[in-house]
Every structure is written in C-alpha cells, then in structure tokens.
Design a protein around this motif. Sequence first.
Motif, PDB file in Angstrom:
ATOM      1  N   UNK A 177      36.164  21.141  41.107  1.00 42.56           N
ATOM      2  CA  UNK A 177      35.943  20.243  42.296  1.00 42.56           C
ATOM      3  C   UNK A 177      35.107  20.855  43.366  1.00 42.56           C
ATOM      4  N   UNK A 178      33.989  20.182  44.214  1.00 40.48           N
ATOM      5  CA  UNK A 178      33.153  20.739  45.045  1.00 40.48           C
ATOM      6  C   UNK A 178      34.354  21.609  46.160  1.00 40.48           C
ATOM      7  N   UNK A 179      35.149  21.053  46.527  1.00 37.33           N
ATOM      8  CA  UNK A 179      36.128  21.785  47.388  1.00 37.33           C
ATOM      9  C   UNK A 179      36.443  23.123  47.080  1.00 37.33           C
ATOM     10  N   UNK A 180      36.681  23.552  45.588  1.00 34.67           N
ATOM     11  CA  UNK A 180      37.068  24.782  45.047  1.00 34.67           C
ATOM     12  C   UNK A 180      35.878  25.550  45.267  1.00 34.67           C
ATOM     13  N   UNK A 181      34.698  25.177  45.049  1.00 32.94           N
ATOM     14  CA  UNK A 181      33.431  26.007  45.247  1.00 32.94           C
ATOM     15  C   UNK A 181      33.344  26.515  46.748  1.00 32.94           C
ATOM     16  N   UNK A 182      33.709  25.591  47.550  1.00 30.18           N
ATOM     17  CA  UNK A 182      33.266  25.752  48.893  1.00 30.18           C
ATOM     18  C   UNK A 182      34.364  27.004  49.503  1.00 30.18           C
ATOM     19  N   UNK A 183      35.530  26.690  48.988  1.00 30.59           N
ATOM     20  CA  UNK A 183      36.794  27.699  49.167  1.00 30.59           C
ATOM     21  C   UNK A 183      36.409  29.203  48.596  1.00 30.59           C
ATOM     22  N   UNK A 188      34.640  34.518  49.180  1.00 36.44           N
ATOM     23  CA  UNK A 188      33.621  35.720  48.906  1.00 36.44           C
ATOM     24  C   UNK A 188      32.909  36.222  49.928  1.00 36.44           C
ATOM     25  N   UNK A 189      32.586  35.548  50.975  1.00 37.69           N
ATOM     26  CA  UNK A 189      31.924  36.007  52.205  1.00 37.69           C
ATOM     27  C   UNK A 189      32.823  37.123  52.865  1.00 37.69           C
ATOM     28  N   UNK A 527      44.159  43.054  48.752  1.00 35.10           N
ATOM     29  CA  UNK A 527      42.817  42.830  49.798  1.00 35.10           C
ATOM     30  C   UNK A 527      43.243  41.597  50.564  1.00 35.10           C
ATOM     31  N   UNK A 528      43.631  40.292  50.071  1.00 36.76           N
ATOM     32  CA  UNK A 528      43.696  39.130  50.793  1.00 36.76           C
ATOM     33  C   UNK A 528      45.228  39.304  51.820  1.00 36.76           C
ATOM     34  N   UNK A 539      43.192  31.865  49.286  1.00 36.33           N
ATOM     35  CA  UNK A 539      42.866  32.429  48.234  1.00 36.33           C
ATOM     36  C   UNK A 539      44.259  32.609  47.130  1.00 36.33           C
ATOM     37  N   UNK A 540      45.367  32.257  47.467  1.00 35.06           N
ATOM     38  CA  UNK A 540      46.351  32.208  46.569  1.00 35.06           C
ATOM     39  C   UNK A 540      47.144  30.950  47.114  1.00 35.06           C
ATOM     40  N   UNK A 541      48.402  30.359  46.441  1.00 36.90           N
ATOM     41  CA  UNK A 541      49.375  29.713  46.543  1.00 36.90           C
ATOM     42  C   UNK A 541      50.191  29.931  47.455  1.00 36.90           C
ATOM     43  N   UNK A 542      51.161  29.121  48.154  1.00 31.92           N
ATOM     44  CA  UNK A 542      52.325  29.463  49.049  1.00 31.92           C
ATOM     45  C   UNK A 542      53.427  29.183  48.346  1.00 31.92           C
TER      46      UNK A 542
END
Length: 887
Positions: A177-183, A188-189, A527-528, A539-542
Amino acid sequence: MPPALLGRACLLLCALIATPTWAHPADVDEAYFETHIRPLLIEHCYDCHSQSAGESMGELRLDTAPAMKRGGAGGPVLVAGDAGASLLIKAVSYTDLDLQMPPEGKLTDEQIEHLQTWIDGGAPDPRDAAMEEHEAAPTPLDRDPSTHWAFVPPRRLNGNDFASLVQSERDAAGDRDPIDEIARLSAAAENLSPAPSVDRPTLHRRWSEDLHGLPATTEDITSLESDPRPDAETRQIDRMLADPRFSERFTRHWLDVARYADTVGYALGGKDRNIKQAYRYRDWLLAAIADDMPYDEMIRHQIAGDKTADPDSNDADAMGFLTVGRRFLRHDDTIDDRIDVITRGLLGLTVSCARCHDHKFDPIPTIDYYSLYNVLDNSVPPKDLEAAASPLLLVDREKVRNTRVFVRGNRARQGDVAPRRYLTAFRDNETEVFSDGSGRLELAEVIADPTNPLTARVMVNRVWAHLLGRPLVDSPSDFGYRTNAPALQSVLDELATDFASHWSLKRLVRRIVHTRIYRQSARASEEAAVQDPDNALWTHALRSRLDFESMRDGLLVGSGYLDNQIGGPSVEVTNSELTPRRTLYARIDRQNLPGLFRTFDFASPDMHSPGRYYTTVPQQPLFLLNHPQLSEASRLAVKQARQATPGGEDEVIIGSLFQQILAREPTPDEWKDAVGFVSQSPAENARAVDPRDAWQYGTATWENEAVTKFQPLRVFKKKRWQFEDTFPSPGPMSYASLSRDSGHPARGDTGIIVRRWTSHADGKVQISGTVARPSDKGDKIIATIQAQGTILWQQSIPTGPRSYDSIDLDVRAGDTIDFIVHSGPSLSFDGFQWQTKLNLETSAGSIAFDSSADFSGPHSPASIESLDRLEQLAQVLFLSNEFFFVD
C-alpha cells in the motif's frame, strides 16, 4: 458565592465599591500612579486580570490604561475625575455583598484612599503610551486557521511522492500500500528499517482480537495455514468482516465515544434512573456497522434521526448518540455534555472549553459554543414519547427560540443572541445560519461533508488506534492548535481522503489490516529502540493486551459457554454466576459502575472517552484467582474438554484444554509439567465465601454514639427487607427498610436502620462508596460508618450525594462494620441511596464485597466446591500472559 453572583463579581475581580466620604481630590501625576497605584494593581489584581497571567476574568484586564478605560463585560470600571461613580471603588469598598474585590480580602483604608485620590485626580496612567507602542498579544482567534495542519483539507498521496522508488524496490520491501511506502521512506530517513512480518498463526490471532474481540480458534488458524491460494488472507479477512462479530467489536469501540450507559446517573426524588430501552442505540449500531452503513449517513442519523430516519427502519434509535449520556440536574450541563460528544467525538475539537470564555488555545469564541447550545436547546423529547419512533428520540421545538450568550457561563447575565450555525473558523462570513428548525440536520450535514478537514481524519485516527494499539495523533479527541502533526501525517491524510470518498468502515479496516505496517513483528530492532523509542515511525507493531471485554469474552470462549445471540437488552455480568452473553451487552450503571469494570480499565460512561488507559494493578490477578466466575469458567472448560475426548485420560484432556484456551498444542515441556501437576492430589482449600452471607439487615438503637440492640429485619417482600408484613409498619418502625441500593430509617435514636457486614477472617479491609439523600424536602439524614464502637465516617446530609474513599481498617474474624442511617428531626422524605464496596485482604487472598451485588433475600448457604487439578490447570491457562496478550 452563588454562580450568578460569582460571574458578576468576576467581571471586576480587582475592585468594586462605594466611595469613602473622607477621600478628596489631590494633585496627582504619573509619579503618584507609579508610587501608589501600579504596585497595588500588580499585587492584588494582575493574577486574574492581566495579559502576562493569561487571565481576563469578566473580560476585564487591568494591566494597561486602554484596557481599564474599556472595562469588561460589566462596562467601564473607572470614571476619570469621579471616584464615586467608578465601579472599581465600589468593589474594593466591600459595601456590596455580591461585588467584593479582591476576593482574598479587603484592601486597607489607605490603599482605598489612594485609588480614590488617583481617580478623582483624573486617573493619570503612563501605561497609555506603552499600549500605543505595543499591540496586545494575539489570541487564538487572531491566528489564521489555515496555518494549522488539521484545519486544512488532507491531501492524497500520488506518484510524485514515490518518484525515487522503482517497482523492484517496492516489491523487495513487501509494500502492499502507498502508506507502507511512505512509512518505510520516513524510517529510512532515520536509518531505520521496518520489522519483518509475523507468521500466519500470529497474524490470525491479531485479526481475531482486532476484528472480533475474541480469541482465535485452532480450526481457523489451521485452515489459514493450510490454504495454498494466493488470496487466502484476503478471503479470511473478508469472511471476518462479514461476520456479525465484527459489528459487535466495533460497536463497543463506538460506545466509548458515545459514553453509553443504561442509566442517567444521579437522580433526585427517587426517580427511575434507567434510560428507557437504551440498548436500542447499541442494537442500531450493531445493524449499521454490520450493513456497512456509510459513516456520513451514520452521523446524520445520530444527530438528526428524527428527520433522516425511514419510518420502516430503526434509524430513529441512532439518536441515542445524544440521549444516552448523563442527565444532569441542570439542563445546561446536559446540553454541554451533548455539545462535547458531538464536537470531541466527531470533530476532535474541545468546544466545551468555550462555555465561559473564548477558547484559550483554539479559534473557538464563546459565541460558537452558544450557537451549538442554541441548536441543542431547541431539540427536545417528543411530547408523546410513547408514540414516538424511538424512546431515544429528540425533535425540534414547535416554536424555535433564540439563545443568548451566557456571559462568563452565567445564565443570569445574557449577552448577544448566538445564531444557530457552524464554527466560525470553518465557515465563510457569508454562510447562512441554520434555518431548518433547530438546525441539527444542517449541523450534521456540515460535519459529514467530505470536505470537512476534521471528520474523516478523526475517525481514521480512532480506527488506526483500535487496529494498531495506538493512534497516529496521540490526542484522538483534540486536533486543536496544541496538537502537533503526527510523524506520519501523510499516512493519516491518505487514509482520511480515501475514507471520505466512500465512508465505508469495512473498506477502511480491510485496507489497514492488509498493510505491511499491520503485519510487522512486535520485536523492535536495537536501533529503533534507541532512535525511536515511542515508535512514532511505526517500524514495528505494538504488543497489545486484552481489554476488559476481550478478556471476559475469552473466558466464555475457552469455557465453551459463549452465547452468540446478537443484540437485545442489557444483562448483569458481575454476579457470582457466569453470564454467557458477550460483555458488549453488559448493563452499565453510570452512577454505580461496578468495581470489576474499573479494575480492568473500562471506559468511564460519565463522558466521552477518547481512549482507554491500561493499568496493571493487584486487583486484576486477584479477581482471576478468587472470583467465582473464574472457578465456573474453569469447571466448564474441563467439562467441554472431557466431552471433546470422551473416555480420555487426563493427558489427553490436557491437550484439549490447551487447544480450547490457547489455540495450540502444549510444548513437550508444558505437557510434562501439566501431567505432573494434575497427577498430584489437590490441597484441601478452605470453603469459599458466599458474599451474601457477610451481610445482615436490621434496625437498632443509637446510644452513647454506638449501635445497640441490633435486630434483623424479619420480612423480605417486594425485593426489600422490612420490619413486618405490613408496610409501612403501623408501629414505631414505620418505613424502616433496606433494599439493594436504598432504604429508609424509622424515627430517632430508637429507629436507626443498619446494613451490617461481618468479616469471616482476619485481615485488612478497604471501604469506599456513596450515600445520597435524593430529596431536597424535609430536613436531613445522618449517615454513619461504625466498626466495633468506633465511628469511621459520619455526614449530615440535607440533600444530594456524599462519597468516601479508602477507609482502611484492620479486622478480625467476627468483627462487624455497620452502615447506619439516622432520620433527622422529621421522618419525611428520608429515603436514601447507599452503595458501598469492601475489599478484604487476608492471608488466603483478596475478596471483594459489594452491598448492591451481594444483596439478597433469604437464601441457603452456597455449596462451593474446590477445583480439582484439571480445573486448576484450566484456571492457570486463563491466567497466563499468552491468554492476555495478543502477540
């Protein structure tokens, strides 16, 4: 001071009084002001009337010359050259009982003389020049709303947002989904990578909890794992969305928003506190969500169902959104509650903060609040409610009336008419006022408009929180100026614009649970954990813990006792016996919310709840260890396991219990430990306590500040204990009686009414509760809590409720605690309501007692058997983290 007078007094908050006859004009100049007046104003007035303090009570500021000349809501406070005509002097002289400033105490005679001399001398004030040079600090009303991220329409993602990505990169990342890409780009930034996806069994457990609020079954997990079709997951999600249990799950979520309860709260004069057929609103939600009624249509029905409902439908019940809230003793407070549920619930705006003054933080002037007040004040129950389409209905007044602004929230001081219209910051000045009756339908239309920048965002944020454990915007019911844009605002906006294009809740949920974000593991990378400890970039589920409803419903599923009936009246779920209905259908008494609900963080029904708080407290495991419902659930689980494996040995039944409760086979080590456990003989447990046996109901004499001559009431009739068969008794005991939540004393010291609790063991008891005298007629009652001759708490109550919390006491077996009510000099109107809870901590554990839930007529002592080893094992599995946590 009464509210009407307080509001008037606050207009001046630093001065209002009659001129002393001994004051005379004198030569005054700016030096006189600096020497005598400015220090006085700073010390006694600026705390409530200055820009620096952020306060202008009564719309009055005293920190600049122009502000003092302008005055406040009560007009100018000084007349230069005439102290006798100046409101400032009238206030500080304390000659008017209603207007005495400063409130902390009267100024000295010398200070008052300085003020009078200064005013009579022309009130020179060098702060004029400062005011000309420096404009007043801007308020939220001065800010352009379009500068705030939430007040501008959301924007959809497009191809340009991902121009740097080629399809191979997207495929490699598993983005669906596009929201996956933006996340992923946002992570990555920060040099972070998303967590890997979970396996299918874990994924199915998430779906079951998030979409149905029930534990996954072994059969469902096995079916998904063995399905080779590429669209197997999509098929399973669609089946779950079509299942009525999805509607049950999301109906409960919305009931938190709508502050659902079956009772009005506190009521005077013994009035019926039940909201007639409140459950019909819940049933309407069940049907609307099951049918995937568009959300904008749901909004219209919930605000204006009297105008939108088809006569052949039950859509009029949707107005329970407004009417199942608390009914306050003051109608103004009931309207305030309805404004709050509309604006916070649907728009994420705290409009009720503008009831007494312009909003301190958002562009919402007081007149906006009273514009909505005007809409709801013209919305009333039908004259013939019995013949109406729904007992929850509101209709427009036959003759619409205009409401004026209540200055400082004081009904006694009314200002300009507040036209019925939408919020100032979100409309053009040319926008016409609402003209269709009360204006509720027009209000609903503007809220449900797909161009409204808030409506879709607020709902998407709520759904995201339900599915992923935390909202994108951390304040789900406050999208005002103080709320920063979420780290993934583009994700929220993409989902919101898409949602507003179709308004389908199921389509929104389907999209979110298909994303990679939803499927991620709950294990955070090192790192996260360091760079993004709040997981703002997702970057991960809760890890999610079961809420109260899912916990209790899981017990019913694991014990094979769940009743799958959809809809219907509310039921009691806190009694000793296990009730098979889902917790969604529990009766909610907002005045006496059971301790079990509070222990497991149930949403308060007193007002709109933006989200639940999850606590870990000792009462939670103690309930699971000691409550009879858990014993019954454990017995039923073993009974079902034995039926599933007829003639099976304990070793086989152990496997069946794991399947029923945890939806998996035991590991070899677990199986070995369980076999060893059940092979042991159970320890002899003390007989469980029947809480009904702890209570007695009687009359007594009050002598030397103590209870004497206690006599149990002899007759149980019409659900109450009374002195004799005839009621009221023709003798001195008169109306002496006790029922589940209420009672009535006889007259004087010889006719006190007593609800007596006796401890069955040594320990420490904690007491809390509320006693109320509903009537404001007659004189009073005296409520007393006494233990072993010592008064623990006592209140004289002319009317209304009194509460007590955390009275702690050490007790020994056989000690009594008496809950006593005395009549006043008159016996008239001395009916009372009293609910109390006790938590007894003993060496064997904690036991909860509840005067309401434990109330009973004559009964035989309950025979409560100890659990055998298999039943104890079932209880252990119900207590496990694996049962309580989804991942």
